[in-house]
Design a protein around this motif. Structure first.
Motif, PDB file in Angstrom:
ATOM      1  N   LEU A 393       0.842  -1.203   0.000  1.00 54.15           N
ATOM      2  CA  LEU A 393       0.000   0.000   0.000  1.00 54.15           C
ATOM      3  C   LEU A 393       0.874   1.249   0.000  1.00 54.15           C
ATOM      4  CD1 LEU A 393      -2.713   1.537   0.379  1.00 54.15           C
ATOM      5  CD2 LEU A 393      -2.445   1.183   2.827  1.00 54.15           C
ATOM      6  N   GLN A 394       1.883   1.270   0.847  1.00 53.71           N
ATOM      7  CA  GLN A 394       2.788   2.416   0.916  1.00 53.71           C
ATOM      8  C   GLN A 394       3.535   2.603  -0.401  1.00 53.71           C
ATOM      9  OE1 GLN A 394       6.282   1.882   3.330  1.00 53.71           O
ATOM     10  NE2 GLN A 394       6.353   4.038   3.961  1.00 53.71           N
ATOM     11  N   ALA A 395       4.001   1.485  -0.976  1.00 52.52           N
ATOM     12  CA  ALA A 395       4.764   1.568  -2.232  1.00 52.52           C
ATOM     13  C   ALA A 395       3.908   2.114  -3.364  1.00 52.52           C
ATOM     14  CB  ALA A 395       5.315   0.185  -2.597  1.00 52.52           C
ATOM     15  N   GLU A 568       2.505  11.657   1.651  1.00 49.95           N
ATOM     16  CA  GLU A 568       3.331  10.480   1.918  1.00 49.95           C
ATOM     17  C   GLU A 568       2.811   9.707   3.129  1.00 49.95           C
ATOM     18  OE1 GLU A 568       8.065   9.533   2.841  1.00 49.95           O
ATOM     19  OE2 GLU A 568       7.291  11.580   2.913  1.00 49.95           O
ATOM     20  N   LEU A 569       2.948   8.384   3.057  1.00 54.13           N
ATOM     21  CA  LEU A 569       2.683   7.512   4.199  1.00 54.13           C
ATOM     22  C   LEU A 569       4.037   7.082   4.743  1.00 54.13           C
ATOM     23  CD1 LEU A 569       0.407   6.091   5.794  1.00 54.13           C
ATOM     24  CD2 LEU A 569       0.622   4.166   4.205  1.00 54.13           C
ATOM     25  N   LYS A 570       4.367   7.534   5.939  1.00 52.01           N
ATOM     26  CA  LYS A 570       5.711   7.324   6.492  1.00 52.01           C
ATOM     27  C   LYS A 570       5.883   5.888   7.003  1.00 52.01           C
ATOM     28  CE  LYS A 570       6.779  12.093   7.770  1.00 52.01           C
ATOM     29  NZ  LYS A 570       5.638  12.779   7.187  1.00 52.01           N
ATOM     30  N   PHE A 736      22.863  -7.705 -15.250  1.00 53.04           N
ATOM     31  CA  PHE A 736      22.261  -6.672 -16.090  1.00 53.04           C
ATOM     32  C   PHE A 736      23.384  -5.736 -16.520  1.00 53.04           C
ATOM     33  CE2 PHE A 736      19.156  -8.380 -13.277  1.00 53.04           C
ATOM     34  CZ  PHE A 736      18.048  -8.561 -14.080  1.00 53.04           C
ATOM     35  N   PRO A 737      23.723  -5.717 -17.816  1.00 52.36           N
ATOM     36  CA  PRO A 737      24.874  -4.942 -18.285  1.00 52.36           C
ATOM     37  C   PRO A 737      24.850  -3.498 -17.768  1.00 52.36           C
ATOM     38  CG  PRO A 737      23.934  -6.244 -20.063  1.00 52.36           C
ATOM     39  CD  PRO A 737      23.011  -6.394 -18.899  1.00 52.36           C
ATOM     40  N   GLY A 738      26.004  -3.084 -17.187  1.00 53.36           N
ATOM     41  CA  GLY A 738      26.110  -1.714 -16.682  1.00 53.36           C
ATOM     42  C   GLY A 738      25.845  -1.583 -15.203  1.00 53.36           C
ATOM     43  N   PHE A 739      25.283  -2.648 -14.566  1.00 50.95           N
ATOM     44  CA  PHE A 739      25.010  -2.599 -13.130  1.00 50.95           C
ATOM     45  C   PHE A 739      25.864  -3.641 -12.428  1.00 50.95           C
ATOM     46  CE2 PHE A 739      21.026  -0.934 -14.973  1.00 50.95           C
ATOM     47  CZ  PHE A 739      20.977   0.287 -14.306  1.00 50.95           C
ATOM     48  N   GLU A 740      26.929  -3.159 -11.804  1.00 51.55           N
ATOM     49  CA  GLU A 740      27.858  -4.063 -11.136  1.00 51.55           C
ATOM     50  C   GLU A 740      27.745  -3.872  -9.625  1.00 51.55           C
ATOM     51  OE1 GLU A 740      29.192  -6.112 -13.133  1.00 51.55           O
ATOM     52  OE2 GLU A 740      28.692  -5.023 -14.962  1.00 51.55           O
ATOM     53  N   GLY A 741      28.251  -4.832  -8.869  1.00 50.77           N
ATOM     54  CA  GLY A 741      28.276  -4.706  -7.412  1.00 50.77           C
ATOM     55  C   GLY A 741      27.590  -5.873  -6.739  1.00 50.77           C
ATOM     56  N   GLU A 742      27.887  -6.033  -5.432  1.00 50.40           N
ATOM     57  CA  GLU A 742      27.324  -7.128  -4.667  1.00 50.40           C
ATOM     58  C   GLU A 742      25.865  -6.824  -4.293  1.00 50.40           C
ATOM     59  OE1 GLU A 742      28.708 -10.155  -3.890  1.00 50.40           O
ATOM     60  OE2 GLU A 742      30.139  -9.430  -5.391  1.00 50.40           O
ATOM     61  N   PRO A 743      25.006  -7.865  -4.280  1.00 48.41           N
ATOM     62  CA  PRO A 743      23.623  -7.636  -3.874  1.00 48.41           C
ATOM     63  C   PRO A 743      23.505  -7.443  -2.361  1.00 48.41           C
ATOM     64  CG  PRO A 743      23.986  -9.977  -4.204  1.00 48.41           C
ATOM     65  CD  PRO A 743      25.258  -9.286  -4.611  1.00 48.41           C
ATOM     66  N   ASP A 744      22.399  -6.845  -1.927  1.00 52.22           N
ATOM     67  CA  ASP A 744      22.107  -6.784  -0.494  1.00 52.22           C
ATOM     68  C   ASP A 744      21.955  -8.201   0.041  1.00 52.22           C
ATOM     69  OD1 ASP A 744      21.815  -4.173  -1.324  1.00 52.22           O
ATOM     70  OD2 ASP A 744      20.015  -3.798  -0.125  1.00 52.22           O
ATOM     71  N   ASP A 745      22.340  -8.405   1.308  1.00 50.05           N
ATOM     72  CA  ASP A 745      22.105  -9.719   1.915  1.00 50.05           C
ATOM     73  C   ASP A 745      20.606 -10.020   1.954  1.00 50.05           C
ATOM     74  OD1 ASP A 745      24.790 -10.141   2.313  1.00 50.05           O
ATOM     75  OD2 ASP A 745      24.784  -9.262   4.321  1.00 50.05           O
ATOM     76  N   VAL A 746      19.838  -9.062   2.482  1.00 54.86           N
ATOM     77  CA  VAL A 746      18.382  -9.159   2.508  1.00 54.86           C
ATOM     78  C   VAL A 746      17.835  -7.774   2.174  1.00 54.86           C
ATOM     79  CG1 VAL A 746      16.315  -9.642   3.871  1.00 54.86           C
ATOM     80  CG2 VAL A 746      18.384 -10.973   4.265  1.00 54.86           C
ATOM     81  N   LEU A 747      16.904  -7.703   1.237  1.00 56.79           N
ATOM     82  CA  LEU A 747      16.309  -6.418   0.883  1.00 56.79           C
ATOM     83  C   LEU A 747      15.479  -5.889   2.059  1.00 56.79           C
ATOM     84  CD1 LEU A 747      15.090  -7.175  -2.758  1.00 56.79           C
ATOM     85  CD2 LEU A 747      17.170  -5.967  -2.059  1.00 56.79           C
ATOM     86  N   ASN A 748      15.723  -4.661   2.433  1.00 53.35           N
ATOM     87  CA  ASN A 748      14.969  -4.038   3.519  1.00 53.35           C
ATOM     88  C   ASN A 748      13.591  -3.628   2.996  1.00 53.35           C
ATOM     89  OD1 ASN A 748      13.876  -2.428   5.505  1.00 53.35           O
ATOM     90  ND2 ASN A 748      15.778  -1.329   5.941  1.00 53.35           N
ATOM     91  N   PRO A 749      12.504  -4.249   3.482  1.00 52.04           N
ATOM     92  CA  PRO A 749      11.169  -3.911   2.954  1.00 52.04           C
ATOM     93  C   PRO A 749      10.839  -2.435   3.068  1.00 52.04           C
ATOM     94  CG  PRO A 749      11.074  -5.844   4.402  1.00 52.04           C
ATOM     95  CD  PRO A 749      12.439  -5.265   4.555  1.00 52.04           C
ATOM     96  N   LYS A 750      11.371  -1.767   4.094  1.00 53.08           N
ATOM     97  CA  LYS A 750      11.037  -0.351   4.283  1.00 53.08           C
ATOM     98  C   LYS A 750      11.648   0.530   3.203  1.00 53.08           C
ATOM     99  CE  LYS A 750      10.472  -0.544   9.300  1.00 53.08           C
ATOM    100  NZ  LYS A 750      10.936  -0.003  10.599  1.00 53.08           N
ATOM    101  N   LYS A 751      12.737   0.066   2.565  1.00 52.27           N
ATOM    102  CA  LYS A 751      13.394   0.877   1.541  1.00 52.27           C
ATOM    103  C   LYS A 751      12.754   0.746   0.168  1.00 52.27           C
ATOM    104  CE  LYS A 751      16.417   2.349   4.477  1.00 52.27           C
ATOM    105  NZ  LYS A 751      16.311   3.726   4.977  1.00 52.27           N
ATOM    106  N   LYS A 752      11.824  -0.199   0.016  1.00 48.51           N
ATOM    107  CA  LYS A 752      11.057  -0.359  -1.232  1.00 48.51           C
ATOM    108  C   LYS A 752      11.966  -0.568  -2.453  1.00 48.51           C
ATOM    109  CE  LYS A 752       7.230   0.419   0.950  1.00 48.51           C
ATOM    110  NZ  LYS A 752       7.822   0.204   2.259  1.00 48.51           N
ATOM    111  N   ILE A 753      13.049  -1.337  -2.262  1.00 50.01           N
ATOM    112  CA  ILE A 753      14.000  -1.549  -3.363  1.00 50.01           C
ATOM    113  C   ILE A 753      13.355  -2.375  -4.464  1.00 50.01           C
ATOM    114  CG2 ILE A 753      16.237  -2.563  -3.958  1.00 50.01           C
ATOM    115  CD1 ILE A 753      16.956  -1.997  -0.904  1.00 50.01           C
ATOM    116  N   TRP A 754      12.798  -3.541  -4.090  1.00 53.90           N
ATOM    117  CA  TRP A 754      12.136  -4.401  -5.077  1.00 53.90           C
ATOM    118  C   TRP A 754      10.957  -3.681  -5.723  1.00 53.90           C
ATOM    119  CZ3 TRP A 754      12.207  -7.987  -8.468  1.00 53.90           C
ATOM    120  CH2 TRP A 754      11.063  -8.668  -8.848  1.00 53.90           C
TER     121      TRP A 754
END
Length: 794
Positions: A393-395, A568-570, A736-754
């Protein structure tokens, strides 16, 4: 809105499209939850509002279903009469639907003299036409309560071996959905006194469905195609026909209901399944005394009905059989729109168990009605179960309403409202030469096509698709503003800026029209900011202007005062709501009581010294600083090549698979909602793409440790797994070409990365899985799907 805001009731008009809309009558013994609201009344409301936009002659009928065992049971629980229960909960339902802005023409109830009159008239016709029979049946009798037990006064274990649910009701198993007779239950018990009832003979009346089967099947075969019935309705109905129709009891040993007009059975009432659908007719008769012009006029009236999937057989088999059996010229259902279940966080909405967010809770959240309507409709479970989560809902509020729609409207109107020489002094500029302005021509062609697609989708009751198309126009509007860099044009090429701003203002007006069925309060506010009366229409003339948006608003028109449309919904608010609505309503009441007791205790305690002491203890402690957030890119996702070693049906959910997937050196358990799209045998030994760093989530008692990526077709009818090349290595990370780097260990749901990244995952015309225009890449090649082009991936 109700009862035509005081005007004379609408009647069918020859030569017009006359549309009669109903939503399943909500049962009156409880407060509706969000799953009920999206499954019935809200979906029907959107379609009714759309039909009014197009100028069709529409009435929308609904009301509370008030007779039957559940009302008597609730009255026993609350120590009052069934009528008092009905009065109480009818008022609660009406208040909830008023808050949600459901635009009924009549929201009535079934405990009326009109219901008795219409039900008894239909019964007499069936009796005269020899479609009723008498039969002795065995029924459970409680010696303790000294009465026959109606089906909902009995519960026990479901008799179907694949289910065995231990709290099945006497009429239907809530888990597997199968209809039951109380005597079929294993280990039955009386819901009132909890003792074991015994079986006794009792005489009842039955409708002879087998005698009506040929007529019914002819109606279903013709209408399900002509009326574009939703696929789940067709499947359920055909399953009933395949099993063969059986005679069905229409009377009950109860007091609260419509009395049976037959000397031998005058101590009994009609079974609620028989008379509840008749409620649509009787409520219409409360709306207008000329109700037969709607209900006995199939040549001029189209009947659309909305409901959740558990109501399908009553509307596609039972009620049509009743209508056919009378031999009268009834308006019969043309189109049925059926939703699957909306689930709540890790479980299932349940009125009986008090789990989920309920209609009366929603008003207390301070989240505006337009946000609730939008979220429920984007999440409408049209082809499979969907999930309500506070994070989602927040996302959606942030990504779709705030950053897309609200941003576009506010940018346009705020710039126009600026005083000269910084803006236009709130006056819409003239735009000569707009038709030859390249970016404006490209936009206009897209918008014209979008509007035609919107109307086509909505006519077919594909509400979620219609909403998605409307929101695409907002996205195009933002891209149009950005591509033209209007803030520079204002200084460097004022005539071109005039074209862009007048065109964009026309899009704002158009969006308010298209979104009115979904978010009427949003549309009213936009028209207020445009300084226009709230009259919404999609007449043919206005539709034609969609491909000339610069002509929608006249030059010289003075707009009102722009204001932000969404807020915004905090994160902390989301967490508060998640905690507040955790568990059942009984759990919440207990928590509230405990909190009140604690507050009372604290009042009696001197806290000041304790607070000072705590403050002094913590004064020297330094708080750890949060690490700087990484940029949100695909590099943060841990998508790996996996292989399904084993897949099986979820033991507690018909729509879910449970898979064991090798993702390279470890086996993950994954729960996926793919049962309706991919046969179990095709899930075995498949190479798949697996998102491995989502936070694990429990899905119907099984912890899911990852997510299998799949593509969905634009109409939602097909789902296919995203597959890496067969020679790719298990455990290899998808790049994905052009995007390098290590992934997060676990995606933080609050950061809405996915949630931020998933909106740009899709399949292209060559069936390649992509992030924007970058393919999902492995050492062995790109990842693809079998046949879905231009689909969405998640």
């Amino acid at each position: 809105m109700e009862d035509g805001d005081g005007n004379a009731p609408r009647l069918p008009i020859p030569g017009m499209r006359n549309i009669l809309i109903t939503s399943a009558l909500p049962y009156v013994n409880n407060v509706p939850h969000l799953g009920n609201i999206i499954g019935c009344v809200l979906s029907a409301d959107v379609f009714a509002r759309f039909c009014r936009l197009l100028g069709y002659n529409v009435i929308y009928i609904c009301g509370t279903d008030e007779y039957g065992t559940a009302t008597e049971t609730k009255a026993l629980e609350e120590n009052c009469t069934p009528k008092e229960i009905c009065d109480k909960y009818h008022a609660i339902h009406k208040e909830v639907y008023d808050w949600f802005e459901i635009s009924f023409d009549k929201f009535g109830r079934t405990s009326t003299p009109e219901q008795t009159e219409v039900s008894q008239a239909i019964f007499k016709k069936l009796f005269e036409n020899n479609f009723l029979s008498e039969n002795t049946m065995q029924q459970l009798y409680c010696d303790t309560c000294q009465k026959f037990l109606a089906d909902r006064l009995v519960e026990g274990s479901c008799p179907h071996e694949a289910c065995n649910y231990d709290s099945a009701r006497g009429d239907q198993c809530e888990k597997c959905g199968k209809l039951l007779n109380p005597t079929e239950l294993k280990d039955p018990r009386c819901k009132v006194c909890r003792t074991t009832p015994r079986i006794r003979d009792t005489d009842h009346l039955f409708i002879e469905l087998p005698l009506l089967e040929d007529k019914l099947e002819e109606y279903i075969n013709e209408t399900s195609v002509a009326g574009s019935w939703s696929q789940n309705a067709i499947q359920t109905t055909k399953a009933w026909l395949k099993e063969g129709l059986k005679q069905r009891c229409i009377t009950r040993d109860l007091k609260w209901g419509v009395p049976v007009p037959h000397e031998k059975y005058n101590e009994k009432v009609f079974y609620v399944w028989f008379d509840a659908p008749i409620g649509y007719v009787s409520i219409t008769s409360c709306y207008t005394s000329e109700w037969e012009k709607w209900w006995k006029n199939p040549e001029n009236v189209e009947l659309y009905q909305f409901m959740g999937k558990d109501n399908v057989p009553f509307h596609t088999v039972m009620f049509p059989s009743t209508q056919l059996g009378t031999g009268e010229n009834w308006t019969m259902m043309k189109t049925i729109s059926v939703t699957e279940y909306l689930n709540y966080e890790a479980g299932k909405f349940s009125k009986s168990k008090g789990v989920g967010v309920f209609g009366n809770d929603v008003k207390d959240t301070n989240i505006p009605v337009e946000v609730w309507r939008y979220y429920l409709l984007t999440n409408r479970p049209e082809v499979s179960d969907t999930l309500f989560t506070w994070d989602d809902l927040q996302a959606k509020l942030t990504g779709e309403l705030l950053n897309n729609l609200g941003n576009f409207v506010n940018r346009v109107l705020s710039f126009i409202a600026k005083p000269e020489p910084a803006g236009y002094g709130s006056v819409i500029p003239d735009a000569p030469g707009a038709e030859s302005h390249h970016l404006t021509k490209v936009l206009a062609e897209k918008v014209g096509n979008f509007v035609n697609q919107y109307i086509e989708a909505m006519e077919k009751v594909k509400l979620k698709q219609g909403l998605k198309i409307a929101m695409s126009i907002s996205s195009e509007g933002n891209a149009y503003l950005q591509g033209n860099q209007f803030w520079k044009l204002y200084k460097e090429d004022k005539p071109s800026c005039d074209i862009v701003l007048r065109t964009a203002a026309g899009l704002v007006h158009l969006l308010a029209q298209l979104l009115e069925p979904f978010m009427p309060s949003f549309s009213r506010e936009v028209f207020k900011q445009l300084n226009l009366p709230p009259h919404f229409s999609l007449s043919a003339e206005k539709v034609s202007l969609a491909s000339k948006p610069w002509e929608i608003l006249p030059p010289g028109h003075k707009i009102g005062t722009p204001q932000p449309l969404f807020k915004e919904l905090k994160d902390e608010e989301v967490q508060q709501y998640r905690e507040k609505f955790a568990g059942s309503q009984a759990d919440r009441r207990a928590r509230d009581a405990e909190a009140a007791n604690m507050a009372e205790q604290l009042k009696k305690t001197k806290l000041s010294d304790a607070k000072k002491q705590k403050a002094s203890k913590g004064a020297g402690k330094s708080q750890p600083q949060p690490a700087a957030d990484r940029e949100i890119t695909m590099a943060r996702l841990d998508i790996r090549v996996g292989k399904i070693l084993k897949a099986e049906k979820h033991p507690n959910a018909d729509a879910l698979y449970v898979e064991e997937i090798d993702v390279g050196g470890e086996i993950r358990t994954v729960v996926s909602g793919l049962v309706k799209y991919i046969p179990l045998e095709e899930m075995q030994n498949r190479m798949v793409c697996v998102l491995c760093n989502l936070k694990p989530a429990k899905m119907r008692d099984i912890m899911s440790q990852a997510m299998v990526l799949a593509a969905t077709s634009s109409d939602g009818s097909k789902v296919e797994l995203v597959e890496p090349p067969k020679s790719s290595k298990i455990g290899e990370r998808v790049r994905f070409p052009g995007f390098e780097g290590e992934p997060d260990d676990v995606l933080n749901p609050k950061k809405k990365i996915w949630e931020t990244l998933v909106v740009d995952l899709h399949t292209d015309e060559n069936l390649v899985a992509c992030y924007k225009d970058l393919p999902f890449t492995t050492d062995a090649g790109v990842c693809k799907v079998s046949s879905i082009s231009n689909g969405t991936i998640r």
